[in-house]
Design a protein around this motif. Structure first.
Motif, PDB file in Angstrom:
ATOM      1  N   GLU A   1      20.391  52.991  51.274  1.00 55.69           N
ATOM      2  CA  GLU A   1      20.157  53.613  52.605  1.00 55.69           C
ATOM      3  C   GLU A   1      21.475  54.193  53.097  1.00 55.69           C
ATOM      4  O   GLU A   1      22.576  53.699  52.671  1.00 55.69           O
ATOM      5  CB  GLU A   1      19.739  52.667  53.576  1.00 55.69           C
ATOM      6  CG  GLU A   1      20.757  51.460  53.910  1.00 55.69           C
ATOM      7  CD  GLU A   1      20.515  51.176  55.305  1.00 55.69           C
ATOM      8  OE1 GLU A   1      19.874  51.744  56.067  1.00 55.69           O
ATOM      9  OE2 GLU A   1      21.357  50.184  55.725  1.00 55.69           O
TER      10      GLU A   1
ATOM     11  N   PRO B   1       9.600  53.667  58.363  1.00 53.59           N
ATOM     12  CA  PRO B   1      10.151  54.057  57.148  1.00 53.59           C
ATOM     13  C   PRO B   1       8.777  54.612  56.293  1.00 53.59           C
ATOM     14  O   PRO B   1       9.134  55.152  55.104  1.00 53.59           O
ATOM     15  CB  PRO B   1      10.121  52.656  56.353  1.00 53.59           C
ATOM     16  CG  PRO B   1      10.307  51.651  57.614  1.00 53.59           C
ATOM     17  CD  PRO B   1       9.644  52.013  58.670  1.00 53.59           C
TER      18      PRO B   1
ATOM     19  N   TYR C   1      14.687  46.205  59.810  1.00 56.91           N
ATOM     20  CA  TYR C   1      14.080  46.654  58.732  1.00 56.91           C
ATOM     21  C   TYR C   1      12.865  45.901  58.366  1.00 56.91           C
ATOM     22  O   TYR C   1      11.666  46.875  58.280  1.00 56.91           O
ATOM     23  CB  TYR C   1      14.885  46.715  57.395  1.00 56.91           C
ATOM     24  CG  TYR C   1      14.266  47.471  56.224  1.00 56.91           C
ATOM     25  CD1 TYR C   1      13.822  46.579  54.836  1.00 56.91           C
ATOM     26  CD2 TYR C   1      13.614  48.574  56.185  1.00 56.91           C
ATOM     27  CE1 TYR C   1      13.201  47.393  54.071  1.00 56.91           C
ATOM     28  CE2 TYR C   1      12.903  49.268  55.099  1.00 56.91           C
ATOM     29  CZ  TYR C   1      12.912  48.365  54.164  1.00 56.91           C
ATOM     30  OH  TYR C   1      12.179  49.048  52.956  1.00 56.91           O
TER      31      TYR C   1
ATOM     32  N   LEU D   1      21.887  46.242  53.548  1.00 52.40           N
ATOM     33  CA  LEU D   1      20.645  46.694  52.803  1.00 52.40           C
ATOM     34  C   LEU D   1      20.900  47.487  51.141  1.00 52.40           C
ATOM     35  O   LEU D   1      20.000  47.719  50.583  1.00 52.40           O
ATOM     36  CB  LEU D   1      19.577  47.994  53.359  1.00 52.40           C
ATOM     37  CG  LEU D   1      19.069  47.167  54.853  1.00 52.40           C
ATOM     38  CD1 LEU D   1      18.140  47.918  55.456  1.00 52.40           C
ATOM     39  CD2 LEU D   1      18.176  45.837  54.277  1.00 52.40           C
TER      40      LEU D   1
ATOM     41  N   GLY E   1      15.679  54.847  51.470  1.00 51.66           N
ATOM     42  CA  GLY E   1      16.471  53.876  51.342  1.00 51.66           C
ATOM     43  C   GLY E   1      16.184  52.714  50.426  1.00 51.66           C
ATOM     44  O   GLY E   1      16.381  52.470  49.426  1.00 51.66           O
ATOM     45  N   GLN E   2      14.857  52.043  50.906  1.00 51.20           N
ATOM     46  CA  GLN E   2      14.583  50.984  50.267  1.00 51.20           C
ATOM     47  C   GLN E   2      12.847  50.910  50.180  1.00 51.20           C
ATOM     48  O   GLN E   2      12.426  49.945  49.786  1.00 51.20           O
ATOM     49  CB  GLN E   2      14.822  49.560  51.049  1.00 51.20           C
ATOM     50  CG  GLN E   2      16.144  49.047  50.750  1.00 51.20           C
ATOM     51  CD  GLN E   2      17.191  49.728  51.275  1.00 51.20           C
ATOM     52  OE1 GLN E   2      17.304  50.390  52.251  1.00 51.20           O
ATOM     53  NE2 GLN E   2      18.458  49.662  50.533  1.00 51.20           N
ATOM     54  N   THR E   3      12.224  51.941  50.860  1.00 51.58           N
ATOM     55  CA  THR E   3      11.028  51.890  50.918  1.00 51.58           C
ATOM     56  C   THR E   3       9.999  52.753  49.962  1.00 51.58           C
ATOM     57  O   THR E   3       9.194  52.398  49.371  1.00 51.58           O
ATOM     58  CB  THR E   3      10.490  52.249  52.497  1.00 51.58           C
ATOM     59  OG1 THR E   3      11.303  51.678  53.173  1.00 51.58           O
ATOM     60  CG2 THR E   3       9.115  52.112  52.605  1.00 51.58           C
TER      61      THR E   3
ATOM     62  N   ASN F   1      14.875  54.094  57.915  1.00 51.60           N
ATOM     63  CA  ASN F   1      15.345  53.783  56.774  1.00 51.60           C
ATOM     64  C   ASN F   1      15.888  54.777  55.719  1.00 51.60           C
ATOM     65  O   ASN F   1      15.199  55.042  54.447  1.00 51.60           O
ATOM     66  CB  ASN F   1      14.258  52.915  55.877  1.00 51.60           C
ATOM     67  CG  ASN F   1      14.780  52.300  54.465  1.00 51.60           C
ATOM     68  OD1 ASN F   1      14.143  52.278  53.484  1.00 51.60           O
ATOM     69  ND2 ASN F   1      15.749  51.512  54.696  1.00 51.60           N
TER      70      ASN F   1
END
Ligand SMILES: CCCCCCCCCC/C=C\C/C=C/C(=O)SCCNC(=O)CCNC(=O)[C@H](O)C(C)(C)COP(=O)(O)OP(=O)(O)OC[C@H]1O[C@@H](n2cnc3c(N)ncnc32)[C@H](O)[C@@H]1OP(=O)(O)O
Ligand SMILES: Cc1cc2nc3c(=O)[nH]c(=O)nc-3n(C[C@H](O)[C@H](O)[C@H](O)COP(=O)(O)OP(=O)(O)OC[C@H]3O[C@@H](n4cnc5c(N)ncnc54)[C@H](O)[C@@H]3O)c2cc1C
Length: 615
Positions: free
Chosen positions: A194, A68, A22, A564, A150-152, A205
């Motif tokens: 995610e 991502p 990632y 994550l 997810g995380q972006t 992601n």
């Protein structure tokens, strides 16, 4: 500028951990898209022609397993261009274009991907506060798949059922902030993370997103086509499907994408076949290049031809897309159904053919094609995903079939659009009186086939209404399986039967009918037949195939195992089976090496400097 060596000393991705992958994806993406921003500043790319630049980057070795930030360009920005009114475009496009906000596109849910009129996420208008209240009423209403979520991403386009004054007006699009722009923490009322490891595109992601009565301003509904006024009055769109525009754009772009991937795969396999020497054509001779074998040529050369055919098709489709969209701006919707049918058909055909060709290229390279270092397995993972995303291929082909049957039924009453004009002439008996082994002859042959299949489909539709009877005795069921197996392969190998047996056209037509009847007859026993294999869950090891059918809960439970997702903790129950959601989440979080960080550190190290234009 960041150097490649700074992150993982050139360690191939295959040997990185999930979190390192990632970080690698984020780092490569901000470096790559800083180039796009530089090109913008120098006027070398604009919001109306960035497709080639971004498409080239997304298909490049730098972002070899996706990015991502891909959805930001692929769907978030096109959705604003396609569905936001001018005022909204002025507000959001500049920030999206210079990446000071990062967006995604959240339409698919755990419970629905194809049937978008069945989506469960609700957006209910509150006239007292002039806000929409977003809510996920069930676990299956959770958005599931949006790339980069997810995380972006800190914003996304969300597709939800619009309610105002107690009435549902169907699905509409909203632009929604999901994370704090400074801290990147999920905003209150937002559940996000995610979804976990996939067959491919593991740098994308993909995320999940749930709303708990989350409020947004009325003006965050994208209002180019339909509107909700301050008092809650709903103003409907000129055409109910104009909201589907972003999907049409991506389907068109995917055809270009397939050209890139197919060209890569067949280049690898053909060059390898020129280098690889294996076996002798004659005893005592030197071993020959495998490219000299006709069987190898049969495997590869059609892919070279297909890559060129798809490129020509993609360019023609892009011209049609732009023509029709210019007509839409002038209020002329006449060719929208044709564009939809064309985009569906070409997305489905080019992705399915490319996936088959890439797999054939891999097989043509023997054991070395199975190595990750060959890049063929990775390419296969990328293209086979395209058979599913942006509309599952079967479903899209059914949309094209629907358009063709409708066109046939209006053959004498309606002027035909350019791409189906041939149906008029192909219907005439005299159209294909003989066979000529020329390109034109083959094309005319396929036009007749298309015409006859459409006529058959129209006829089948009537026949299917007449009889459906099933009596499920085991003996009868086994007979049905034998029947199915025989008719399936007879239809699959029809060209051989036509060549070597006296099978008639009428018999082929009744074979097709019989095949479909057998499918229908077997349907009630399909699950029982696989249960009969008696494969325990422990052997299947599948979230989709477990005996108890708890697909969505298991998908979410597995997603929560991703390291994550430990940052930040999820704030609410996700419908876990044993109800011990918080204890389980805490146990999982404590396994994460970075659970001390409320936000994944890559935000401060890469994303935030990139979004602030400091990279
Ligand atoms: C920028 C550079 C990029 C370069 C690289 C690109 C690489 C791309 C990588 C992308 C990676 C991942 C992104 C993935 C994103 C997603 O997957 S987003 C989610 C996608 N989901 C779907 O596609 C859902 C599929 N389902 C549907 O579209 C609809 O449910 C379906 C069309 C199947 C049915 O819709 P209904 O509303 O139920 O319609 P129905 O009752 O069947 O009636 C059909 C009727 O409606 C007309 N119609 C349907 N769709 C459209 C449309 N899009 N436009 C116009 N008209 C439409 C149809 O013609 C029928 O008309 P009729 O006259 O009634 O026959
Ligand atoms: C890599 C990847 C990235 C994605 N990215 C995004 C994203 O960024 N944003 C987003 O919103 N979504 C995204 N998606 C989700 C994607 O759009 C859906 O997976 C897709 O629309 C298919 O829906 P589904 O998964 O619900 O499958 P289903 O529709 O449940 O399909 C399962 C099976 O049912 C069959 N079926 C379904 N309906 C019918 C019908 N009417 N007639 C006949 N057969 C039918 C299908 O043919 C298929 O065989 C992504 C998916 C993947 C794989």
């Amino acid at each position: 500028m960041l150097s490649k060596r700074e992150v993982f000393d050139g360690v191939p991705e295959e040997y990185l951990s999930h979190k390192e992958r990632y970080e690698n994806a984020i780092r490569n993406s901000v470096v790559a898209f800083s180039l796009v921003r530089k090109m913008q500043e120098e006027g070398k790319t604009s919001i109306n022609n960035y497709r080639d630049v971004v498409g080239g980057l997304l298909g490049s070795s730098v972002l070899r397993d996706g990015s991502p930030l891909g959805l930001h360009y692929i769907m978030f920005m096109p959705a604003i261009l396609n569905q936001a009114n001018e005022e909204q475009q002025e507000k959001w496009l500049p920030r999206a274009w210079n990446c000071s906000i990062i967006g995604s596109y959240a339409q698919t849910e755990l419970g629905h991907g194809t049937f978008i009129r069945g989506l469960e996420t609700t957006a209910t208008y509150d006239a007292a506060t002039k806000q929409f209240v977003l809510h996920s009423p069930t676990l299956t209403a959770y958005k599931w798949w949006p790339g980069g979520l997810g995380q972006t991403a800190n914003y996304c386009i969300v597709v939800a059922q619009l309610y105002t004054k107690g009435q549902c007006h169907g699905i509409h699009s909203f632009i929604i902030q999901v994370r704090d722009e400074e801290t990147h923490m999920p905003l209150p009322g937002i559940k996000i993370g995610e979804i976990g490891a996939k067959l491919g595109l593991n740098a994308v992601n993909n995320g999940f997103l749930g709303f708990d009565n989350y409020r947004i301003p009325r003006t965050n509904m994208l209002m180019k086509h339909a509107q909700v006024l301050e008092d809650g009055t709903y103003v409907k769109s000129r055409h109910s499907k104009l909201n589907y525009g972003a999907m049409v754009f991506v389907r068109v772009v995917i055809v270009f994408d397939m050209v890139n991937y197919l060209s890569k795969a067949v280049t690898i396999a053909t060059r390898f076949s020129a280098v690889r020497r294996q076996c002798q054509l004659k005893a005592g001779e030197t071993e020959c290049q495998i490219l000299d074998y006709v069987t190898q040529q049969h495997k590869l050369f059609v892919s070279i031809a297909a890559a060129h055919a798809f490129r020509i098709t993609a360019n023609k489709l892009w011209l049609t897309f732009n023509e029709v969209n210019e007509q839409l701006v002038e209020g002329n919707l006449q060719r929208l159904p044709e564009l939809h049918a064309l985009a569906c058909c070409l997305k489905a055909v080019t992705t399915a053919d490319t996936a088959a060709c890439v797999e054939r290229c891999r097989l043509a390279c023997g054991g070395h094609g199975y190595m990750m270092s060959s890049s063929l397995p990775l390419t296969y993972g990328l293209v086979t995903a395209a058979c599913t995303y942006e509309g599952e291929n079967t479903v899209l082909l059914l949309q094209t079939a629907r358009f063709l049957v409708k066109t046939y039924q209006q053959l004498d009453s309606k002027a035909l659009t350019p791409t189906v004009a041939y149906l008029k002439t192909a219907a005439a008996e005299r159209f294909c009186v003989g066979w000529s082994n020329t390109t034109e002859g083959i094309i005319r042959g396929f036009q007749v086939v298309a015409m006859r299949v459409i006529i058959m489909s129209t006829f089948n539709e009537e026949v299917q209404e007449m009889s459906r009877t099933v009596s499920p005795q085991l003996k009868e069921v086994l007979h049905q399986l034998v029947d199915l197996y025989c008719t399936y392969w007879a239809l699959e190998k029809l060209s051989d039967l036509l060549l070597y047996t006296p099978i008639s056209q009428k018999e082929v037509e009744s074979l097709r009918l019989r095949y479909e009847e057998t499918l229908t007859n077997l349907r009630p026993n399909a699950v029982g037949l696989v249960d009969a294999f008696d494969l325990r869950d422990e052997m299947l090891q599948s979230t989709l195939g477990s005996y108890d059918g708890r697909v969505y809960e298991r998908l979410m439970e597995e997603a929560m195992k991703s390291p994550l997702n430990a940052e930040p903790m999820l704030q609410s129950t996700l419908g876990s089976y044993d109800g011990r959601v918080y204890e389980r989440l805490m146990e999982e979080a404590m396994k994460s090496p970075l659970n001390a960080e409320p936000v994944n550190y890559t935000f401060h190290k890469y994303l935030k400097p990139f979004m602030q234009g400091k990279l």
